[in-house]
Design a protein around this motif. Structure first.
Motif, short mmCIF file in Angstrom:
data_model
loop_
_atom_site.label_atom_id
_atom_site.label_comp_id
_atom_site.label_asym_id
_atom_site.label_seq_id
_atom_site.Cartn_x
_atom_site.Cartn_y
_atom_site.Cartn_z
N ALA A 36 -1.97 0.21 13.36
CA ALA A 36 -3.04 1.14 13.18
C ALA A 36 -4.95 1.32 14.14
O ALA A 36 -4.78 1.96 14.42
N THR B 157 -15.94 1.38 2.79
CA THR B 157 -15.13 0.38 2.21
C THR B 157 -16.33 -0.90 2.07
O THR B 157 -17.44 -0.45 2.40
N ASP C 227 -6.74 4.08 14.55
CA ASP C 227 -6.82 4.90 13.47
C ASP C 227 -7.60 3.60 12.23
O ASP C 227 -7.42 2.50 11.69
N ASP D 168 1.02 -1.28 -0.45
CA ASP D 168 0.02 -0.39 -0.35
C ASP D 168 0.61 1.21 0.13
O ASP D 168 1.11 1.72 0.96
N GLU E 244 -8.56 -0.10 5.21
CA GLU E 244 -8.13 0.42 4.10
C GLU E 244 -7.09 -1.03 3.81
O GLU E 244 -6.50 -1.36 3.03
N LEU E 245 -5.83 -1.05 4.73
CA LEU E 245 -4.87 -2.48 4.73
C LEU E 245 -6.24 -3.51 4.55
O LEU E 245 -5.06 -4.73 3.91
N ALA F 216 -9.90 3.66 9.81
CA ALA F 216 -9.84 3.83 8.89
C ALA F 216 -8.25 3.25 7.72
O ALA F 216 -8.56 2.58 7.00
N ARG F 217 -7.09 3.45 8.07
CA ARG F 217 -6.10 2.73 7.54
C ARG F 217 -6.59 1.30 7.84
O ARG F 217 -6.52 0.78 6.97
N GLU G 285 4.89 0.79 2.04
CA GLU G 285 4.19 -0.02 3.12
C GLU G 285 3.92 -1.40 2.95
O GLU G 285 2.83 -2.03 1.58
#
Length: 320
Positions: free
Chosen positions: A176, A315, A181, A163, A187-188, A183-184, A166
């Motif tokens: 995260a 998401t 976090d 990503d 995302e991952l 949202a992070r 990373e």
């Protein structure tokens, strides 16, 4: 990946000592711990699904790190029931769940591949570029390819998914979540992180504040940051938006950590039910308020912010 399997095609789980189900004989299996079943894991699973055979994973319980370092609790992103639920939803035919104990840890690299070929009756495996196996982690991806070829198994090696700069990893997702976090983390993961638990009776304080909540205890190893989150829950098969607090309620009792979820417009009885709750967005950290009135006023603002976050989030979901 496949859509959610139909009831006519059950997801099969094969554990130690159980015969391999007919539907999993000759399977191609992705191998790993799969904590989080994140985007990197999904790239392995996708390759197993595309092989044209029954598709499965070989995974381990408890997590090997727990076996080797029992005094250092591991924050599991997806405890076993959640992990299996995600693997089913992705479209796999099943999972081989192997007990990670002293016997498994003592197998040589060759003996481990014998287990795959003879005990699990696989026709092929998919592994990550950094996968190590066997006693003392002696097995490398190159050795896996060699040992599989000698036993008539196919072997595919998958490069890391990144990503940006990373690599997608379970450790990055844990970090995260520990920071709040989500949202992070989502995302991952490639989907909204969710927790699963039985709704328990509480002190009913939320009803007195006009904010009734469904209360759940999360696993003791959960290190999610204490705070307020925008959430979405699956209630009787339908999504319901809400706002949740995870923490110790410093305004009242500073007690054991609870996830307290208020579902917008919901007035049913959830006690005793197992609830899936997705964490969609971070709102604020846990606070101690000087009065109940100040707390309720802040909860009103939290609810407004949660609605805004939920209205714009796109998401993917693993519970809907």
């Amino acid at each position: 990946m496949r859509s959610d399997p139909s009831p006519s095609r059950p997801f099969m789980v094969c554990r130690d000592g159980e015969a391999v189900p007919g539907g999993l004989e000759g399977a191609v299996a992705a191998i790993g711990n799969f904590d989080g079943v994140h985007r990197g894991h999904q790239s392995l699973i996708r390759m197993a699904l595309e092989a044209g055979r029954p598709a499965a994973v070989v995974t381990f319980e408890p997590h090997p790190r727990t076996f080797f370092r029992p005094s250092e609790p591991l924050f599991r992103i997806t405890p076993e029931p959640v992990k299996l639920a995600i693997l089913r939803r992705i479209g796999l035919d099943g999972a081989f769940v192997r007990r990670f104990d002293a016997r498994l840890a003592s197998l040589s690299a060759g003996e481990f591949v014998d287990l795959l070929a003879q005990d699990l009756k696989l026709s092929g495996v998919v592994i990550g570029h950094d996968f190590h196996f066997g006693r003392g982690r002696e097995g490398t991806p190159a050795l896996m390819k060699e040992l599989c070829a000698a036993r008539g198994l196919s072997c595919r090696i998958v490069e890391a998914v990144r990503d940006g700069a990373e690599p997608v990893s379970s450790s990055a997702i844990r970090a995260a979540l520990e920071a709040g976090d989500v949202a992070r983390a989502n995302e991952l993961l490639g989907y909204r992180w969710f927790v699963q638990g039985e709704v328990r009776h509480g002190d009913k304080r939320g009803r007195l504040l006009n904010y009734p909540t469904a209360n759940m205890r999360l696993p003791e190893d959960c290190r999610l940051r204490y705070g307020i989150y925008a959430v979405r829950a699956a209630v009787d098969g339908r999504p319901v938006d809400g706002v949740a607090s995870f923490g110790r309620r410093p305004t009242f009792d500073n007690g054991a950590p609870l996830l307290e979820t208020h579902l917008f417009g919901f007035d049913g009885d959830l006690y005793g039910k197992v609830l899936d709750v997705e964490l969609v967005g971070w709102i604020r950290g846990e606070e101690k308020f000087d009065s109940v009135e100040a707390l309720v006023a802040r909860m009103d603002r939290d609810s407004d912010e949660a609605r805004q976050i939920l209205a714009t989030d796109r998401t993917a979901s693993m519970i809907e």
